[in-house]
Design an enzyme around this catalytic site. Structure first.
Site, mmCIF file in Angstrom:
data_model
loop_
_atom_site.group_PDB
_atom_site.id
_atom_site.type_symbol
_atom_site.label_atom_id
_atom_site.label_comp_id
_atom_site.label_asym_id
_atom_site.label_seq_id
_atom_site.Cartn_x
_atom_site.Cartn_y
_atom_site.Cartn_z
ATOM 1 N N GLY A 238 19.878 46.894 43.856
ATOM 2 C CA GLY A 238 20.354 46.141 45.018
ATOM 3 C C GLY A 238 19.513 44.970 45.466
ATOM 4 C CE1 TYR A 331 32.405 41.202 43.733
ATOM 5 C CE2 TYR A 331 31.460 39.777 42.060
ATOM 6 C CZ TYR A 331 31.964 41.004 42.449
ATOM 7 O OH TYR A 331 32.015 42.024 41.538
ATOM 8 C CB CYS A 358 47.333 27.972 35.410
ATOM 9 S SG CYS A 358 47.328 27.163 33.822
#
Ligand code: LLP
Length: 434
Positions: A238, A331, A358
C-alpha cells in the site's frame, strides 16, 4: 528516487537513451530500470532493519518474469493473487516456499497447486475459505499454514477504487469477528495457524493509516501469539509513490526541497513509524509491497501520431491507448508526460493526450501543458511500472505492448510485442458457420 533523467537533451533510463529503445523495439513499449527496483527493494528492507523482515513482493503490480527474477535475486519472496502468479514465480526461479497466497476467491485447484508447491502460508479471507483449505489439505495429507486477513476498518484515505480496509469492502474478516474465526480455524485438523495479516489499500501517501491499523491489530496479534503461537504478522502493501512530479522526484534534491509535513511517504518514514510497535510484538514481519517496488521503475514510451488542433482544444494523439495503460481511464490517475527529446527552445502546448481507441476515456491527460511535439516524436508516460502492463488488454484488437529491462548500459526486450497471429490463436470459426 529513480534512474530516469535527461542526459544532454535525451531522456535516459540509467545509461540507455530511450529513443534508441523506441527505434529498436517500436512503441508502445514499457521500459523498466533494474537499478530503481533494486533501490526500492533495499530502501524498504533497510527501513525495517533490526526486525525479522520478509519482503513478499506483490506480483500483481508487475508480473514480468524478468522483474520477478530480479526481485528474487535481491532476496524477495512473493505475494500471489492467483495460481497463475505463483506459476510465474516458479517459471522465473523464485521461491514459493517462502511466499504467500492472498485473494478472496481461491479455487480448489489453486489451493491444491499451492499446497503441492509448498506455499509458506495462505492469507485467508473468509470462514468458507478456511473450510475449503482444510478440506483440500486433508485430501493431500498435508497441513496448510494460514493467517487470517483481518479487516481493521481503517480508511486509507486513498482513491475509493483501491481502498480495501473498511467494512464496506469485500476483503478480510472484520476485526471484531477475528477471534472467533481463529477459534474456528484452531478446530480444523489440517490447518496450522501461523500468522495474522492485513492490507488496507493502495497508493497510501501518509503514514497515519498504517499506524492506526497497526494500533488496532497489535493487541489481537499479541493475543494470537499467546494463544496459538503465531509466528508472523503481515502488514500488507500500500505504500504510495509520487505521480505528479515523477521525473523531478528521481533526484534526492527534490525530496529535500519538499516542506516538512508535506513530503510524500518514503520507505524510511514508513519503517520508522511502524518499527517500534512491531518490535514490541517480537513476531516475524511480512510486508507485501507492489507499487512501491516497481511504479517509478517504469515508463511507457509512445510515439506521437498526430497533433490535432481543435476548437479551443488540442489533442495529442499517441500510439499508446487505454488498453496499454488503463489507470487514467479506470482510476483518473495522473501520469506525468515528458518528451524523449527535450528542446527548451520550443513553445509549450496545452493538449489532451489521447490514444486511438474509440472511447472518451481513452485519455491519458486533460489540458496538460507539455513541450510542443509533433508526428514521429516520442513521449514517455512516467511511473507506469506498476499496474501497467499487467492490466493491459487487447481492446480494439491491439496487441499487448512490449517490455524492456535496462541495467546500466545493457537492455533487453523481456516481452516481445504480441503478434496478430498470437491474438487470434485461441479463436475458431465453429463448424455450423462453415
Ligand atoms: N497485498 C495485498 C493483499 C493486495 O491486495 C495488494 C494490492 C498488495 C499487497 C500490494 O499493494 P501495493 O503495494 O501495490 O499498493 N490496480 C490498482 C491497485 C490495486 C491494488 C490491489 N492490491 C492501481 O493501479 O492503482
Amino acid at each position: 528516487m529513480h534512474h530516469f533523467h535527461y542526459a544532454g537533451q535525451n531522456l535516459h533510463c540509467e545509461s540507455v537513451d530511450l529513443a534508441e529503445v523506441a527505434r529498436l523495439y517500436g512503441t508502445p513499449t514499457y521500459v523498466y530500470s533494474a537499478a530503481t527496483i533494486a533501490d526500492n527493494y533495499q530502501r524498504l528492507s533497510n527501513s525495517l532493519k533490526g526486525l525479522d523482515v520478509r519482503v513478499c513482493y506483490a506480483v500483481k503490480a508487475n508480473s514480468n518474469l524478468a522483474v520477478i527474477r530480479h526481485l528474487s535475486n535481491l532476496g524477495s519472496s512473493f505475494d500471489f493473487a492467483s495460481a497463475g502468479e505463483m506459476r510465474r514465480v516458479v517459471a522465473a526461479g523464485g521461491s514459493v516456499r517462502t511466499s504467500v497466497f492472498a485473494g478472496v476467491g481461491k479455487t480448489e485447484t489453486e489451493i491444491r497447486l499451492a499446497l503441492e508447491a509448498g506455499i509458506a502460508s495462505f492469507h485467508v479471507e473468509s470462514e468458507p475459505e478456511l473450510a475449503r483449505i482444510n478440506h483440500v489439505a486433508g485430501k493431500l495429507g498435508l497441513k496448510a499454514a494460514i493467517a487470517i486477513r483481518v479487516n481493521p476498518d481503517v480508511d486509507a484515505n486513498t482513491h475509493a477504487k483501491i481502498t480495501t480496509g473498511t467494512s464496506a469492502n469485500k476483503f478480510g474478516i472484520p476485526i471484531r469477528q477475528a477471534a472467533a474465526a481463529y477459534e474456528a480455524a484452531s478446530k480444523y485438523p489440517n490447518i496450522s495457524i501461523q500468522g495474522v495479516q492485513t492490507h488496507i489499500g493502495s497508493q497510501i501517501t501518509e503514514v497515519a493509516p498504517f499506524v492506526r491499523t497497526l494500533e488496532k491489530l497489535a493487541p489481537l496479534a499479541a493475543e494470537l501469539k499467546e494463544r496459538y503461537r503465531i509466528s508472523y504478522i503481515s502488514i500488507g502493501g500500500g505504500i504510495g509513490v509520487v505521480y505528479k512530479d515523477a521525473l523531478a522526484s528521481g533526484a534526492a534534491a527534490w525530496w529535500d526541497a519538499q516542506p516538512e509535513g508535506t513530503r510524500p511517504l518514503t520507505p524510511e518514514a514508513y519503517g520508522a513509524a511502524l518499527a517500534p510497535a512491531l518490535r514490541k510484538l517480537a513476531l516475524k514481519v511480512l510486508v507485501e509491497p507492489g507499487r512501491s517496488m516497481v511504479a517509478n521503475s517504469g515508463v511507457l514510451i509512445t510515439r506521437v501520431e498526430y497533433l490535432k488542433r481543435g476548437q479551443g482544444k488540442n489533442f495529442l494523439i499517441v500510439d499508446a491507448a487505454m488498453n496499454d495503460l488503463v489507470r487514467p481511464a479506470m482510476y483518473d490517475s495522473y501520469h506525468e508526460i515528458v518528451p524523449l527529446h527535450r528542446d527548451t527552445t520550443r513553445r509549450a502546448l496545452v493538449a489532451d493526450v489521447v490514444g486511438p481507441v474509440c472511447e472518451n476515456t481513452d485519455t491519458f491527460a486533460r489540458d496538460r501543458q507539455i513541450q510542443e511535439v509533433g508526428e514521429g516524436e516520442y513521449v514517455a508516460l512516467m511511473s507506469a511500472g506498476a499496474y501497467g502492463h499487467v492490466m493491459a488488454s487487447r481492446y480494439n484488437t491491439r496487441p499487448l505492448p512490449a517490455e524492456v529491462l535496462v541495467r546500466g548500459s545493457s537492455f533487453e526486450q523481456v516481452t516481445a510485442r504480441e503478434t496478430f497471429e498470437q491474438m487470434i490463436a485461441n479463436e475458431k470459426i465453429p463448424a455450423f458457420l462453415k
